[in-house]
Every structure is written in C-alpha cells, then in structure tokens.
Write an enzyme that holds these catalytic residues in place. Structure first.
Site, PDB file in Angstrom:
ATOM      1  N   ALA A 202       0.802  -1.232   0.000  1.00 58.35           N
ATOM      2  CA  ALA A 202       0.000   0.000   0.000  1.00 58.35           C
ATOM      3  C   ALA A 202       0.832   1.279   0.000  1.00 58.35           C
ATOM      4  CB  ALA A 202      -0.927   0.001   1.224  1.00 58.35           C
ATOM      5  N   THR A 239      -5.492 -11.115  14.081  1.00 63.99           N
ATOM      6  CA  THR A 239      -6.577 -10.143  13.954  1.00 63.99           C
ATOM      7  C   THR A 239      -6.256  -9.141  12.854  1.00 63.99           C
ATOM      8  OG1 THR A 239      -7.125 -10.442  16.264  1.00 63.99           O
ATOM      9  CG2 THR A 239      -7.922  -8.414  15.235  1.00 63.99           C
ATOM     10  N   CYS A 326      16.689   0.540   1.478  1.00 59.56           N
ATOM     11  CA  CYS A 326      17.103  -0.600   2.278  1.00 59.56           C
ATOM     12  C   CYS A 326      18.605  -0.852   2.159  1.00 59.56           C
ATOM     13  CB  CYS A 326      16.350  -1.854   1.855  1.00 59.56           C
ATOM     14  SG  CYS A 326      15.169  -1.598   0.531  1.00 59.56           S
TER      15      CYS A 326
HETATM   16  N1  7TS Z   1       9.527  -5.058  -3.897  1.00 60.54           N
HETATM   17  C1  7TS Z   1       9.905  -3.975  -4.603  1.00 60.54           C
HETATM   18  C2  7TS Z   1      10.015  -4.052  -6.090  1.00 60.54           C
HETATM   19  C3  7TS Z   1      10.198  -2.786  -3.928  1.00 60.54           C
HETATM   20  O1  7TS Z   1      10.561  -1.708  -4.629  1.00 60.54           O
HETATM   21  C4  7TS Z   1      10.108  -2.734  -2.508  1.00 60.54           C
HETATM   22  C5  7TS Z   1      10.510  -1.504  -1.745  1.00 60.54           C
HETATM   23  C6  7TS Z   1       9.675  -3.882  -1.842  1.00 60.54           C
HETATM   24  C7  7TS Z   1       9.412  -5.030  -2.563  1.00 60.54           C
HETATM   25  C8  7TS Z   1       9.473  -3.925  -0.357  1.00 60.54           C
HETATM   26  O2  7TS Z   1       8.286  -3.299  -0.009  1.00 60.54           O
HETATM   27  P1  7TS Z   1       7.780  -3.258   1.503  1.00 60.54           P
HETATM   28  O3  7TS Z   1       6.283  -3.154   1.429  1.00 60.54           O
HETATM   29  O4  7TS Z   1       8.199  -4.495   2.174  1.00 60.54           O
HETATM   30  O5  7TS Z   1       8.360  -2.056   2.128  1.00 60.54           O
HETATM   31  N2  7TS Z   1      11.468  -0.717  -2.428  1.00 60.54           N
HETATM   32  C9  7TS Z   1      12.202   0.286  -1.941  1.00 60.54           C
HETATM   33  C10 7TS Z   1      12.983   1.136  -2.718  1.00 60.54           C
HETATM   34  O6  7TS Z   1      13.125   1.086  -3.933  1.00 60.54           O
HETATM   35  N3  7TS Z   1      13.574   2.040  -1.908  1.00 60.54           N
HETATM   36  O7  7TS Z   1      13.187   1.785  -0.664  1.00 60.54           O
HETATM   37  C11 7TS Z   1      12.333   0.711  -0.661  1.00 60.54           C
END
Ligand code: 7TS
Length: 401
Positions: A202, A239, A326
């Site tokens: 989201a 929940t 990350c």
């Molecule tokens: N998959 C992709 C392709 C993403 O870009 C990201 C987050 C995630 C999974 C993970 O999402 P989350 O809901 O677990 O947070 N990508 C990035 C980014 O490009 N810079 O910071 C987070």
C-alpha cells in the site's frame, strides 16, 4: 522549498486515504470476527475495501487476495512456501529469479539456496530489462517457480511479464511477480496474463505503511504463512489490520482513478526533466524511457559519487535516492548498475528520481536548477572527473563563461 522525489521508496498517504481510515481507531474498533454490533461496524467497510483490491488488479472472486504486513512479507511467504511444498519434498529442485530483484526476493532465494535448492539468477540486458530467452534457456521440468518483478524499483524498467507467464504455464512452472512498482503506474490485470502469485504494498501507492498483499490464483495454494485462526481464509491468521486494509482499498481505488494522469501528465513532467538533465555533459540513463514506469529516472553523472549528489540535493530540501533505501546505508554500488556491468566509477554515480501524482512542475524546475549547480560544484572537486580521459569536459557549458 522541500521536494520529495523518492516515491519508489515510499509515498505520502493521500489525505482521502487517511480520512477513510480515521474512524477505525477510536470509533469503530470491533474485531470483525466477533458476534456483536461492534464487529458489524467493521464488517462492511472491510468487505468494501477488499472488493476495491480485487477490482484494482481485476482478480476474480474465486482467487485469494491475502493481506500481509508489507511486500517483503508477501515475497518471503511465496518463496518459502514453495520451498516447503516442492523443494523440501523433493518434487522439484530449482527456482529462478532475476538478478535485480528487491532484497526481499533476493535474500529469500539465497536462503533457499543455502537449504540445498538450485537457484538461477537471470541476467538483465544492457537496457536493464530481462530477455524472455534467458528464462527459456534455464527453465527445466524440475523448476518449481519463476519469480520476476513486473517493474524494477531502481530504473523503472518494465519486464516482459506476459511472455514469461506464458512460458511458465506452458512448462508447468509456477509464476510469481513482484508488482510493487507496477500498481498505479500502468494497468495491472491478473487475468490478462498467466500470473499465479502477485505481490503489492500500500505505501507505494499513497496508502499506509505496514500493509501489503499477496494475490494467489485458485488452485495454487500455499502453506499458511501464519497458522492460527481462520482469518484471511486461514492463509494468514491474526486479527485483521482493519484501518490498514481500508486504507489500502481506498489507495487502490485512487491509484486506478489516477492511472491516466500518471501515464500522461507525470510521464510528461518526468520526460521534460530528463531531457534537461541529459543536456548536462557525461550523463547516462540505462533504460529507454518508453520501456519504463512513467515516474522513474535512474541517471548517472560521470565523476560524481551518488552520495555526494544526494548530500547537495538534501541541503537544498530535495529527497532523492542512490539505490533502494534498504541498501543505502552500506554504500554499495547500485544493484542495477552492477548487473548491467557498468564500470566501477559509473556504478557509484547513479541517482534515482521518482515522481508521484503529488509532484508539481514548480518542484521539478527547482530541482533541475539545484542539480545543475551541484554538478558544477561536485565536478570541480571530483578527482575521478578531473583525471577523466580526453574528451570529457568538466561541468556544464554554462560553467565556461
Ligand atoms: N519489492 C519492490 C520491487 C520494492 O521496490 C520494494 C521496496 C519492496 C518489494 C518492499 O516493499 P515493503 O512493502 O516491504 O516495504 N522498495 C524500496 C525502494 O526502492 N527504496 O526503498 C524501498
């Protein structure tokens, strides 16, 4: 001025989303599984939100959309479940992912590899895109699953999901796609392609953080992620995050409503900005813009460390990125730049600008001016640029007055 250009990392929560969520903290807090009026108050809004999620990806009723806490969770779940179902049992011995998957796929695949599974990391081409042929060349009757992102978070490159899905179906191999960077950028329809599992989150489309989902096609059941009660059809007990789900539902509805704006207006603003950036000498963009999501640019300024550029931008109130948030603490080269085999000096020069429907032309004009100034300043003090081979002039034309 403050400018937020890191929308591939996360987005602002749309005020309409927050407004939909607000009543579900203090006013309506019943557990929807209880048997009283408090539960009833949350039941219908929850159902409506789920319907919006199904509609957003055009999922048929018989399939499952299981709510998770984030895309990382959805991605971990699908690969680990396939490991338990197919690899640990000896039915299959192989999985495939691309070499530019998000760490939540990459690290999970590495873990499964450490458990004895063969993993193929499919290469990308010099445009930052995967060729279907690489899947064809590596798929076997012992391949359990292919997991390929729909759009790359660094470059915005859109991968050939239709062809990969077809090929997997033909070979009897399961297919998962991480569609985190696809939702809200172009239409996503799980019925038009052969997709068994699809991940989204989201907070990448103006919804709240801490809520995501995994779409599961009927008949492609996974092992429950969290054993316990019967929530989410027994797939993931605990929940329900009512406010989060309602927020994600509203965010999905708004993202679908804004698709045309994203694909036309945002793209136009991105393209114009990119045109100007490319007028600066010694700049490089990997993926052609027509093969990208409408909001993303990954650009290299030769001779300028990405982190130095971020510093200058941040001092002027602009938030951008050198790679995924990350990974940005460990100062590694951008994963895509590495995967395409960019030379070491260029690999560390990539900057990602990612726009959203909240980005304004005024913000882009301001950012362009700040970038131009930063390029001049940073190339003046750059050792690698100063000693660049003949033919590389330093800085901008305007610098040589
Ligand atoms: N998959 C992709 C392709 C993403 O870009 C990201 C987050 C995630 C999974 C993970 O999402 P989350 O809901 O677990 O947070 N990508 C990035 C980014 O490009 N810079 O910071 C987070």
């Amino acid at each position: 001025m403050r400018v937020y250009l890191d929308n591939n990392a996360t987005t602002i929560v749309d005020p309409q989303v927050k407004k939909e969520m607000d009543p579900f903290f203090v006013e309506k807090y019943g557990n929807p599984n209880s048997l009283h009026a408090y539960a009833g108050e949350t039941h219908l809004p929850l159902k409506t939100a789920m319907e919006k999620l199904y509609a957003g990806i055009h999922a048929p009723k018989e399939d499952s959309v299981v709510i998770t806490s984030c895309a990382t969770e959805s991605n971990n779940w699908v690969l680990k479940s396939i490991y338990f179902q197919y690899i640990a049992t000896g039915r299959k011995n192989h999985i495939m992912i691309s070499e530019v998957e998000h760490p939540s796929i990459m690290a999970t695949a590495k873990f499964i590899e450490s458990m004895g599974c063969r993993v193929t990391y499919l290469p990308i081409n010099n445009e930052g895109i995967m060729d279907v042929q690489t899947v064809k060349d590596n798929i076997t009757s012992k391949t359990a699953i292919v997991s390929i992102m729909w759009a790359n978070n660094e470059t915005g490159a859109i991968f050939p999901i239709e062809e990969i899905g077809e090929l997997c179906k033909e070979k009897g191999v399961l297919f998962h796609t991480d569609a985190v960077q696809a939702i809200g950028k172009f239409p996503v329809d799980v019925q038009s392609f052969d997709i068994d599992y699809l991940t989204f989150s989201a907070h990448k489309f103006h919804g709240p953080k801490g809520v995501g989902a995994l779409y599961i096609k009927k008949g492609k059941e996974l092992i429950p992620l969290l054993h316990g009660g019967s929530q989410m059809g027994g797939h993931r007990s605990g929940t329900l995050n009512i406010a989060g789900i309602i927020g994600m539902g509203k965010a999905m509805e708004l993202a679908i409503d804004s698709l045309d704006f994203e694909m036309e207006d945002i793209r136009e603003m991105r393209d114009a900005f990119e045109d100007e950036l490319l007028k600066i000498k010694d700049t490089f963009v990997v993926t052609p813009r027509e093969k990208r999501t409408p909001n993303t640019i990954l650009i290299s300024f030769r001779g300028i460390e990405g982190e130095s550029m971020l510093w200058d931008l941040n001092r002027s109130g602009i938030g951008a990125s050198t790679g995924s948030a990350c990974a940005s603490e460990d100062l590694e080269a951008n994963s895509v730049m590495e995967a395409i085999g960019a030379s070491e000096d260029l690999a560390h020069t990539a900057i990602r600008f990612s726009l959203s429907r909240y980005t304004t032309q005024e913000e882009m004009d301001y950012t362009l001016e700040v970038v131009k100034k930063a390029v001049i300043r940073l190339r003046e003090i750059s050792s690698s640029y100063a000693y660049a081979p003949e033919g590389y002039e330093s800085g901008l034309d305007s610098h040589h007055h």
